[in-house]
Write a protein that holds these residues in place. Structure first.
Motif, short mmCIF file in Angstrom:
data_model
loop_
_atom_site.label_atom_id
_atom_site.label_comp_id
_atom_site.label_asym_id
_atom_site.label_seq_id
_atom_site.Cartn_x
_atom_site.Cartn_y
_atom_site.Cartn_z
N LEU A 186 0.30 -37.38 9.45
CA LEU A 186 -0.11 -37.62 8.07
C LEU A 186 -0.88 -38.92 7.88
O LEU A 186 -1.70 -39.02 6.97
CB LEU A 186 1.11 -37.61 7.15
CG LEU A 186 1.75 -36.24 6.97
CD1 LEU A 186 3.01 -36.35 6.13
CD2 LEU A 186 0.77 -35.28 6.33
N GLU A 187 -0.66 -39.91 8.75
CA GLU A 187 -1.38 -41.17 8.57
C GLU A 187 -2.86 -41.06 8.95
O GLU A 187 -3.62 -41.99 8.74
CB GLU A 187 -0.70 -42.33 9.30
CG GLU A 187 -0.68 -42.22 10.80
CD GLU A 187 0.61 -41.64 11.37
OE1 GLU A 187 1.08 -40.60 10.88
OE2 GLU A 187 1.12 -42.22 12.34
N THR A 188 -3.28 -39.90 9.46
CA THR A 188 -4.70 -39.69 9.75
C THR A 188 -5.43 -39.10 8.53
O THR A 188 -6.64 -38.96 8.55
CB THR A 188 -4.91 -38.75 10.96
OG1 THR A 188 -4.35 -37.47 10.65
CG2 THR A 188 -4.26 -39.33 12.21
N ALA A 245 8.96 -39.05 8.72
CA ALA A 245 9.42 -39.74 9.92
C ALA A 245 8.46 -39.46 11.07
O ALA A 245 7.79 -38.41 11.10
CB ALA A 245 10.82 -39.28 10.31
N PRO A 246 8.41 -40.38 12.02
CA PRO A 246 7.60 -40.12 13.20
C PRO A 246 8.31 -39.13 14.13
O PRO A 246 9.54 -39.07 14.16
CB PRO A 246 7.47 -41.50 13.86
CG PRO A 246 8.67 -42.25 13.39
CD PRO A 246 8.99 -41.72 12.02
N PRO A 295 1.64 -44.93 16.69
CA PRO A 295 0.81 -44.24 15.70
C PRO A 295 -0.47 -43.68 16.33
O PRO A 295 -0.97 -44.27 17.28
CB PRO A 295 0.48 -45.34 14.70
CG PRO A 295 1.56 -46.36 14.87
CD PRO A 295 1.92 -46.30 16.33
N PRO A 296 -0.98 -42.57 15.84
CA PRO A 296 -0.43 -41.79 14.74
C PRO A 296 0.73 -40.91 15.21
O PRO A 296 0.66 -40.32 16.29
CB PRO A 296 -1.61 -40.94 14.28
CG PRO A 296 -2.45 -40.77 15.49
CD PRO A 296 -2.27 -42.03 16.31
N CYS A 297 1.78 -40.85 14.42
CA CYS A 297 2.97 -40.12 14.84
C CYS A 297 3.79 -39.57 13.69
O CYS A 297 4.76 -38.85 13.91
CB CYS A 297 3.85 -41.03 15.69
SG CYS A 297 4.36 -42.53 14.83
#
Length: 152
Positions: A51-53, A77-78, A124-126
């Motif tokens: 999601l952080e992408t 969560a990662p 990250p990204p994870c």
């Protein structure tokens, strides 16, 4: 990268967010879900993309009515290298009145960071695990989902 080439991280993130991903509620038979079923509050969903992408995405929550107001908390969560979930972080919380309705919360994906407790194992990204916690209980007809941000 030329203008015609696609960035693999963007393509991966777009694949998730092109369609609604149900976290709580009824799942119809589809190409990605081979059977009909109901996802419950607290069920962990592996989104299959980080999601952080994503620049941003939207939490959508609705219900037709309940005996009291309902709160929905989105936790992320990662996914750790061993396949387990890292430490959960709260990404958004919304409230829906007892009368029912629909609320949305936009979340900036690029602002998401794993919990410092996961620093040694989460690279990250994870952040690809999600769960929606519904309180005090999930009313009949409750829907909580993630979808893409359709900005102007």
């Amino acid at each position: 990268m030329t203008p015609l080439q696609e960035d693999p991280m963007t393509t991966q993130a777009t694949r998730l967010l092109d369609a609604q991903t149900v976290l709580v509620g009824w799942i119809n038979h589809s190409a990605t879900d081979c059977y009909e079923h109901i996802r419950s509050s607290g069920e962990i969903i592996n989104l299959g993309t980080d999601l952080e992408t994503s620049a941003s995405f939207v939490l959508v929550a609705s219900h037709p009515g309940h005996s009291e107001a309902v709160t929905v908390t989105l936790e992320l969560a990662p996914l750790l290298p061993d396949g387990s979930a890292g430490t959960w972080i709260t990404a958004a919380a919304v409230a829906i009145p007892a009368a029912g309705g629909k609320v949305e919360a936009t979340i900036a994906g690029q602002g998401l960071l794993p919990n410092p407790a996961d620093a040694a194992t989460a690279e990250p990204p994870c952040i690809r695990l999600a769960r929606a916690l519904v309180s005090p209980s999930s009313p009949e007809g409750m829907l909580v989902a993630l979808t893409s941000f359709q900005g102007l």
